[in-house]
Structure formats: C-alpha cells, structure tokens
Scaffold this motif. Sequence first.
Motif, PDB file in Angstrom:
ATOM      1  N   ARG A  53       3.224   6.925  -2.644  1.00  0.00           N
ATOM      2  CA  ARG A  53       1.962   6.637  -2.258  1.00  0.00           C
ATOM      3  C   ARG A  53       0.986   6.804  -3.212  1.00  0.00           C
ATOM      4  O   ARG A  53      -0.178   6.837  -3.031  1.00  0.00           O
ATOM      5  CB  ARG A  53       1.512   7.428  -1.058  1.00  0.00           C
ATOM      6  N   ASN A  55      -0.838   4.686  -5.210  1.00  0.00           N
ATOM      7  CA  ASN A  55      -1.906   3.960  -5.169  1.00  0.00           C
ATOM      8  C   ASN A  55      -2.670   3.862  -3.935  1.00  0.00           C
ATOM      9  O   ASN A  55      -3.273   2.987  -3.671  1.00  0.00           O
ATOM     10  CB  ASN A  55      -1.387   2.296  -5.522  1.00  0.00           C
ATOM     11  N   SER A  56      -2.267   4.808  -3.016  1.00  0.00           N
ATOM     12  CA  SER A  56      -2.884   4.699  -1.797  1.00  0.00           C
ATOM     13  C   SER A  56      -4.296   5.459  -1.974  1.00  0.00           C
ATOM     14  O   SER A  56      -4.512   6.243  -2.864  1.00  0.00           O
ATOM     15  CB  SER A  56      -2.044   5.374  -0.667  1.00  0.00           C
ATOM     16  N   GLN A  85      -5.935   6.712   3.715  1.00  0.00           N
ATOM     17  CA  GLN A  85      -4.627   5.947   4.282  1.00  0.00           C
ATOM     18  C   GLN A  85      -3.430   6.973   4.249  1.00  0.00           C
ATOM     19  O   GLN A  85      -2.390   6.756   4.444  1.00  0.00           O
ATOM     20  CB  GLN A  85      -4.049   5.043   3.144  1.00  0.00           C
ATOM     21  N   SER A 102      -2.041  10.721   5.732  1.00  0.00           N
ATOM     22  CA  SER A 102      -1.823  11.807   6.976  1.00  0.00           C
ATOM     23  C   SER A 102      -2.709  13.274   6.251  1.00  0.00           C
ATOM     24  O   SER A 102      -2.916  13.405   5.233  1.00  0.00           O
ATOM     25  CB  SER A 102      -0.718  12.199   7.240  1.00  0.00           C
ATOM     26  N   GLN A 120      -0.746  15.078   3.690  1.00  0.00           N
ATOM     27  CA  GLN A 120      -0.451  14.261   2.455  1.00  0.00           C
ATOM     28  C   GLN A 120      -1.595  14.444   1.542  1.00  0.00           C
ATOM     29  O   GLN A 120      -1.550  14.704   0.382  1.00  0.00           O
ATOM     30  CB  GLN A 120      -0.162  12.684   2.699  1.00  0.00           C
TER      31      GLN A 120
END
Lengths: 228, 228
Positions: free
Chosen positions: B134, B136-137, B141, B143, B146
């Motif tokens: 993740r 590049n999230s 985007q 949770s 996260q």
Amino acid sequence: ILETCMVSKTYQVQNSTIKAVDEVSLSIKAGEFVALVGPSGSGKTTMLAMLAGLLTPSGGSIVINGQPLERMSDSQRTRFRRQNIGFTFQSSNLVPYLSVLENVELMLKVNGRDGRQERQQARDLLVKLGLGDRLNSKPSQLSGGQQQRVAIARSIIHNPDIVLADEPTASLDTERAIQVVSVFAELIHARRLAGVMVTHDLRMCRYVDRVIQMQDGRIRQVLSSRAE
Amino acid sequence: ILETCMVSKTYQVQNSTIKAVDEVSLSIKAGEFVALVGPSGSGKTTMLAMLAGLLTPSGGSIVINGQPLERMSDSQRTRFRRQNIGFTFQSSNLVPYLSVLENVELMLKVNGRDGRQERQQARDLLVKLGLGDRLNSKPSQLSGGQQQRVAIARSIIHNPDIVLADEPTASLDTERAIQVVSVFAELIHARRLAGVMVTHDLRMCRYVDRVIQMQDGRIRQVLSSRAE
Ligand SMILES: Nc1ncnc2c1ncn2[C@@H]1O[C@H](COP(=O)(O)OP(=O)(O)OP(=O)(O)O)[C@@H](O)[C@H]1O
Ligand SMILES: Nc1ncnc2c1ncn2[C@@H]1O[C@H](COP(=O)(O)OP(=O)(O)OP(=O)(O)O)[C@@H](O)[C@H]1O
Ligand SMILES: [Mg+2]
Ligand SMILES: [Mg+2]
C-alpha cells in the motif's frame, strides 16, 4: 431486521483491485447484538459504512426493515439513515462548536423529537456515561475517550432500529468499555433493536449474542456465544 | 533522558477548574519502555502532549536530554521536537495528499536525512508493519488500523531519542498490536531510547519495563514488571 445478500465493495487503486468486502451475506434479527471482529484491513469499517447507507456497495443488496437501500435516492437514504440508524465511527466526528449536551440534542432536533422529556433523557444518558459534569464543554476540551462516549450517546438517543458502532471502546479503559457495551446490550435487548459493534477487544464479545469474524473482505466464521 | 518535576496542567472551564495533570514527577532512563495507563480522562494524553513539547505546562518543569523545555522559545522547541522526539497521537494525523511512503519520508526530509539508505529503511519498516503493498495509497484509502501503522512508522523513522505513542494499538487486532509494541520495544532497547506508550490494553504491558498508572491527573502507582 438487517439483511445483506452477496454484498461487495471493490476499489481500484492504481493497477490493482482491492476487494474491501467480498460477497458477504448476513442477517441480524430484532433484539440481536452482534460483534464484528477480524484483523486490521479485513473490511469491517467498509461493511459497517454500507450497512449505515453511507457507502454504496459495488454489488449485492442490503435490506433494512424490508427496505432495499440500493433502490433509494440519495435524499431518501439520508432521511432513512437519520431516522432509523444510529452509528459511531472510528473518529468521534462531533460538531466542534456545539457543547457535549448540544451535540446529543442535535440528533433529537434533526428528528423533530426534542421535547422536554427527550432532552432530559439526553442528559440522563450522558450522566450514565460519566459525562454529567462536562455537559457544557466543547469536544476539544475532552479526552479521546470522553469524546467517544459523547458520540455513543448521540448514536442511540433517537431510538434508532439499528445501532452500528465502529470500535466504540477503542479509547476507553476496561471499566468504561464494559459500561458502554452493557448500555448497548441493554438497549438492543430491551427495545428489540439490531446492533452491530466492530471491536478488536475480544473480551467485549461476552456481552453479545453472536460473533462474526471477517478476513480479507469475507466472513470466515460465525460463533454463537449462547452455544458455549 | 526524560524527567518531569511537579508538572501540572490546569484548564478553566466556565466556573470550574480542571486539573488535567496535577504535580506529576517522573523520570525515564535511556533504554526504558514505559506504559502509561489509567481511566479515560485521567490525564494521559495531556501528559504526553507536554512531554512532546506540544502543550505548555501550567506549572513545574520538563527536562529532556538535560534541556528544560520551558526555557526554549517556540521555534527552538519546535526544532527540538522535530529532531529528538517521535510521537503518534490518538488520531493518525497523516498528510492527506501524500502517499503512505511519502508521509513517512516527509519525517526524514524535514530532518535533512532523506538519503537513499534512509528511504530504503522507510520502505523496509512499512513492509515490516504489513503495508508493503500500500506504499502508494493515500491515507483516505486505508483502514483505521492501517493509518495508525503509517503514523507509527513515521514516528520512529528519524531515530528520535524519545518515542511517545498515544494508544498506538487502539485500532489494531491482537496480532498487529503485539507486532507494533514489539517493534517499539526492540527499537527502544537496541538504541537506548526513552519510550512512553499510553494504552488501555493491559495485555500490552508485558512488553514494557515499567507501568505508570494515572488517576485524576496524578500518578497513582508505579509497577515494575521486571520485579514479577
Ligand atoms: N483543552 C481542554 N480544556 C478543558 N479540559 C480539558 C482540555 N483538554 C483536556 N481536558 C480535560 O483534562 C482531563 C484529562 O484529559 P486527557 O485527554 O489527558 O485524558 P486521557 O487520560 O488521555 O483520557 P482518554 O483515555 O479518554 O484518552 C479530562 O477531564 C479532559 O476533559
Ligand atoms: N477508499 C478506499 N480506496 C481504496 N482502498 C480502500 C478504501 N477504503 C478502504 N480500503 C481498503 O479496504 C480494506 C478494508 O478496509 P476497512 O477500513 O474496511 O478495514 P477494517 O477491517 O475496518 O480495518 P481496521 O481494523 O484497521 O479499522 C483495506 O485494505 C483498506 O485499505
Ligand atoms: Mg476499521
Ligand atoms: Mg487520551
């Protein structure tokens, strides 16, 4: 009261597809208190947001009190949610310029139910949750756990049929956490509501009727605590 | 490394005075990992905010690495904090328009330490915390848990002498929570940092060297887990 059939939510993130929720079917009866558990990132918040009508599924259907959410217009869904659903999310989302009491009363006002008796109930509920001496404080003057308790009061004051709580005890010590979960259980059982609580705290599961475990967007198993 | 002497924080709320922190004296050595526990509203976040130099005490003093915070100007304290202290608070406070990796690298950049090796360390740390896919999230985007893990990575990537974490595991399942607390313990012990973690999860206390209990703004008792 609450039923989902093969409901999914998929996101496109750069070149990959993320199946946040992957064809989940579940049903929750009146008077039933369910805990939704699972690892970080397993889809619990996404599931709850769809049950609350805040997020549109990519597939499948959600029916509450016999009414399919996907057939409602945005404004119908908003009104339906305001009247029938109470929810708290991972951040407390209180109105910063209103006091603790006003934040809870707001939920009564938007439902046209702010008579003197209801406003007294708002006060009593806040006292029960240990906030009786902070009724006139603003959210920024409260601790994390105190803000969470205000959000919880706000989510149940208007007697919704469905109560959805995303980690309502994350910022609370054990004693307060037990109190909050007991208040939820009490209301859900006495008023025959349907309740879903996302939690990472497995000790809280002894207060619920059923535990649904999610993993990677799917339901992994369902445990009925009454069977134990 | 970290010492407070009779430190207090008082707020005036309408007609009453709230003693959020009431004359607390404590000291934390290099290589020591302390858990700060106590009921909701007992002063833990306020204490941590003062230790981080984010909140000015109403009384008493805080000395870090021999330097008294109250004698610093605002800009000196800001620079001191940026270089020497890593912290995560109850909300993850990520930069919304930067990716996961960029959020962590930002902490290196502001400290002039973003060479290729450090940036690889940022990547490795995120992989270790389960966010390798993740990078590049954007925060929106992710949770809740996260986002919390990104904030944790950001708080330790620049090798601060002091690590302060306010409920870093509140949104994490047990497995992830243990992993995060182990990463903290590992770093604190290996690099002789001073670490303070506020937590409501008493199971996490088995990874720390000492548990300090607060109540009503005061220290109620101190438990040394090595004694058990
Ligand atoms: N800006 C403020 N103005 C007035 N009172 C405040 C302010 N900030 C904090 N307080 C009060 O100080 C007390 C301690 O707050 P603090 O946030 O430190 O508690 P905490 O131990 O972190 O609680 P929690 O576990 O719920 O996060 C609480 O009663 C809180 O309402
Ligand atoms: N807007 C979005 N765009 C892309 N991916 C998303 C988005 N929202 C959520 N996700 C992803 O969907 C998955 C499920 O997220 P969700 O927030 O439902 O998890 P969760 O079970 O609530 O986790 P936690 O316990 O950490 O709060 C995660 O991998 C998350 O990164
Ligand atoms: Mg979540
Ligand atoms: Mg706090």
